[in-house]
Design an enzyme around this catalytic site. Structure first.
Site, PDB file in Angstrom:
ATOM      1  CG  HIS A 163      -0.085  -0.801   8.029  1.00 36.15           C
ATOM      2  ND1 HIS A 163      -0.793   0.365   7.911  1.00 36.15           N
ATOM      3  CD2 HIS A 163       0.242  -1.170   6.767  1.00 36.15           C
ATOM      4  CE1 HIS A 163      -0.890   0.693   6.641  1.00 36.15           C
ATOM      5  NE2 HIS A 163      -0.269  -0.219   5.912  1.00 36.15           N
ATOM      6  CG  HIS A 164       3.745  -2.744   6.613  1.00 39.93           C
ATOM      7  ND1 HIS A 164       3.186  -3.937   7.010  1.00 39.93           N
ATOM      8  CD2 HIS A 164       3.272  -2.508   5.349  1.00 39.93           C
ATOM      9  CE1 HIS A 164       2.401  -4.408   6.052  1.00 39.93           C
ATOM     10  NE2 HIS A 164       2.418  -3.553   5.040  1.00 39.93           N
ATOM     11  N   GLY A 219      26.828 -17.099  -2.173  1.00 45.68           N
ATOM     12  CA  GLY A 219      26.420 -18.500  -2.143  1.00 45.68           C
ATOM     13  C   GLY A 219      25.077 -18.755  -1.487  1.00 45.68           C
ATOM     14  CG  ASP A 239      -0.361  -0.081   2.532  1.00 46.82           C
ATOM     15  OD1 ASP A 239       0.799  -0.531   2.612  1.00 46.82           O
ATOM     16  OD2 ASP A 239      -1.024   0.279   3.512  1.00 46.82           O
ATOM     17  CD  GLU A 288      25.282 -27.105   2.783  1.00 44.12           C
ATOM     18  OE1 GLU A 288      26.391 -27.168   3.349  1.00 44.12           O
ATOM     19  OE2 GLU A 288      24.788 -26.037   2.385  1.00 44.12           O
ATOM     20  CG  ASN A 326      21.735 -34.239  -6.120  1.00 44.03           C
ATOM     21  OD1 ASN A 326      20.898 -33.552  -5.523  1.00 44.03           O
ATOM     22  ND2 ASN A 326      22.922 -33.768  -6.471  1.00 44.03           N
ATOM     23  N   GLY A 359      18.573 -34.264  -2.123  1.00 47.83           N
ATOM     24  CA  GLY A 359      19.055 -33.553  -0.939  1.00 47.83           C
ATOM     25  C   GLY A 359      20.168 -32.575  -1.205  1.00 47.83           C
ATOM     26  CD  GLU A 401       8.039  -8.487  -0.364  1.00 48.76           C
ATOM     27  OE1 GLU A 401       6.974  -7.841  -0.260  1.00 48.76           O
ATOM     28  OE2 GLU A 401       8.183  -9.669   0.077  1.00 48.76           O
ATOM     29  CG  ASP A 405      17.239 -32.211  -5.118  1.00 47.12           C
ATOM     30  OD1 ASP A 405      18.280 -31.635  -4.747  1.00 47.12           O
ATOM     31  OD2 ASP A 405      17.040 -33.426  -4.937  1.00 47.12           O
TER      32      ASP A 405
END
Length: 548
Positions: free
Chosen positions: A112-113, A402, A26, A462, A456, A458, A49, A429
């Site tokens: 607000h916000h 990253g 708004d 990591e 793959n 997952g 955003e 994925d």
């Protein structure tokens, strides 16, 4: 009536910005009316955003400037992560925040916000570490402040922040009379001294090497560097943080230097150089094999946006952009030595299951000129950054910041910026699950990249660093090939495929390249434990780094 909003949009258009990303709220709706009323600018509304900031980052990598719009507080804070990535990797992005009226802010009302404490500057302060300049516009200061922050954007190639109250956007203004200039541009008093040193060093060197980095791309100096290397025939390498900063089809392009993870003959060639000219490079962990590089600073001239060194001695007062351009003025330099043998193999597909190493061999063979490869930080980045690009091709990754999920919105933003270069996205994925909402935007806007989703099972990157069998590296299994249909796509807009073998990959890649008028959504099924060799080595180095 000509307004502050008009002035801001005219200045953005002057920077080459023709699309603005974001989410309506708004406090920015009236300014949005001004955007969509223009014939020279388009509003591209995002799902959230954060994705808007990622799309602007991708757009800026290609158009060399971008802008996105949020609402106050809740909107801008959602976008900060993306803006921080643009700051870290030197991308000129303008964040415009629609905020409450000047009267509301001056009276400290609990609207607000806000945090209900009457202070409307909290969020601008939160942006200080990730922006080169910030401003809260008033009717009195608007045009001067807009020019100030946009000039800082041009100089530093980093994001800027503009807080635009509702009433200020509609306030009367005068049209700009002069073009934008850099904010207090660096003088070039040391420029000729540096050029003389470079000329002397290159003439005397028997085994010189040029290394380029991401700052060359930030300033749009890729063609300049390519012309310089074409003229001098100097050996050149780039870091993965700066890949495509020179045309990789040049005979003297050696490949990607990455510390001990480099190809052995490339590593030896670069590290034994008797002179290194380093242009726009930052030596980060991901681009130096976790700081395993061996580059002798006493034999190096290094130039960056904000600093320079001549044989390990600091030098100031030069303008990076003009100095790089002046390299074309150097004379009597022509390298006549040897290069290295490049490791490039023909790919002969079989009906075997697709693997990481074979995938990237196939990609290197099948990619075409004037394509843009976008590689998510993970298996995709470490696989794709090692391949040789075809002429006039580009590469987008985010090896310093990253942030996983970044590349899907970034690829769409870059594809919007350059409709002539077909974009090939490679994303895992796990990363896709963070930002897949923009698939709806891609379908609506008729954007046609080729998207490869590496399934793959997952977070493989990591797993290579820590916890290969831990449950926190697992993700929910989605039916990826059905996603376009779920987001409203029909077969005339999006082609969805599942690929498991080498032959299937080659077939669908050729089909997609021959069909530029539809998006291709291709799920690549690979083994859970499979990863590019360079990532396996990097994972071990990162694991050791995290212990020290």
């Amino acid at each position: 009536m000509y307004t502050v909003g008009d002035y801001l949009l005219d200045r953005l258009h002057e920077l080459g910005i023709e699309e603005i990303f974001g989410v309506p709220g708004d406090y920015n709706l009236q300014f949005l009316d001004q955007i969509i009323s223009r014939k020279d600018m388009k509003w591209v509304g995002n799902a959230n955003e954060l994705n808007a900031s990622y799309m602007a980052d991708g757009y800026a990598r290609t158009k060399k400037a971008a802008a996105f719009l949020t609402t106050f507080g809740v909107g801008e804070l959602s976008a900060v992560n993306g803006l921080a990535g643009s700051y870290a990797e030197n991308l000129p992005v303008v964040e415009i925040v629609g905020s409450p009226t000047s009267k509301v802010q001056n009276e400290g009302k609990f609207v607000h916000h806000t945090l209900a404490d009457g202070d409307f500057k909290h969020f601008m302060k939160m942006h200080e570490p990730v922006t080169a300049a910030r401003t809260l516009l008033t009717a009195e200061n608007a045009t001067v402040e807009i020019d100030r922050v946009l000039s800082a954007l041009l100089k530093e190639r980093k994001p800027v922040y503009i807080n635009l109250p509702v009433d200020v956007a509609a306030a009367k203004a005068e049209k700009p009379s002069l073009p934008l200039k850099k904010e207090n541009p660096n003088s070039n008093t040391s420029g000729q001294v540096i050029l003389n040193k470079i000329q002397e060093s290159l003439k005397n060197a028997k085994k010189p090497t040029v290394i380029t980095g991401h700052e060359i791309i930030s300033f749009g100096l890729e063609k300049t560097v390519t012309q310089f290397i074409s003229k001098t025939k100097l050996p050149i390498t780039t870091l993965n943080f700066g890949k495509s900063s020179v045309d990789e089809a040049l005979p003297s392009f050696l490949g990607i230097y990455n510390g001990k993870l480099s190809e052995p003959n490339l590593k030896e060639f670069v590290e034994s150089a008797d002179f290194i000219l380093m242009l726009g490079v930052k030596l980060t962990d991901s681009s130096t094999g976790a700081f395993t590089h061996h580059l002798n600073e006493n034999k190096m001239i290094s130039l960056n946006i904000d600093e320079g060194k001549i044989f390990n001695e600091s030098i100031q007062n030069f303008d990076f952009e003009s100095l790089i351009s002046s390299l074309l003025d150097l004379s009597e330099i022509e390298y006549k030595g040897k290069y290295i043998d490049k490791k490039q193999e023909d790919f002969v597909p079989s009906n075997a299951l697709l693997s990481q190493d074979r995938l990237w061999q196939a990609v290197e063979n099948l990619t075409q000129s004037n394509e843009t490869i976008v590689a998510e930080q993970g298996t995709s980045f470490f696989g794709a950054s090692s391949i040789f690009l075809k002429p006039k091709s580009h590469f987008i990754g985010q090896p310093l910041w990253g942030s996983i999920g970044y590349t899907f919105p970034a690829a769409l933003g870059s594809q919007i910026a350059d409709k002539e270069s077909r974009h090939l996205l490679f994303i895992g994925d796990g990363s896709l699950q963070l930002t897949v909402q923009e698939l709806g935007l891609a379908i609506r806007e008729k954007i046609n990249p080729i998207c490869f989703i590496i399934n793959n099972d997952g977070y493989t990157v990591e797993r290579e660093i820590h916890g290969p069998n831990q449950s926190y590296n697992d993700i929910p299994m989605w039916n990826y090939s059905k996603l376009p249909e779920s987001f409203g796509a029909t077969e005339d807009r999006v082609v969805s495929k599942i690929v498991r073998t080498e032959n299937e990959f080659v077939s669908v890649m050729k089909e997609a390249q021959a069909d530029p008028n539809r998006m291709y959504w291709i799920e690549l099924v690979l083994a859970k434990e499979d990863a590019p060799k360079v990532l396996k080595k990097m994972g071990k180095l990162f694991a050791e780094q995290n212990k020290s």
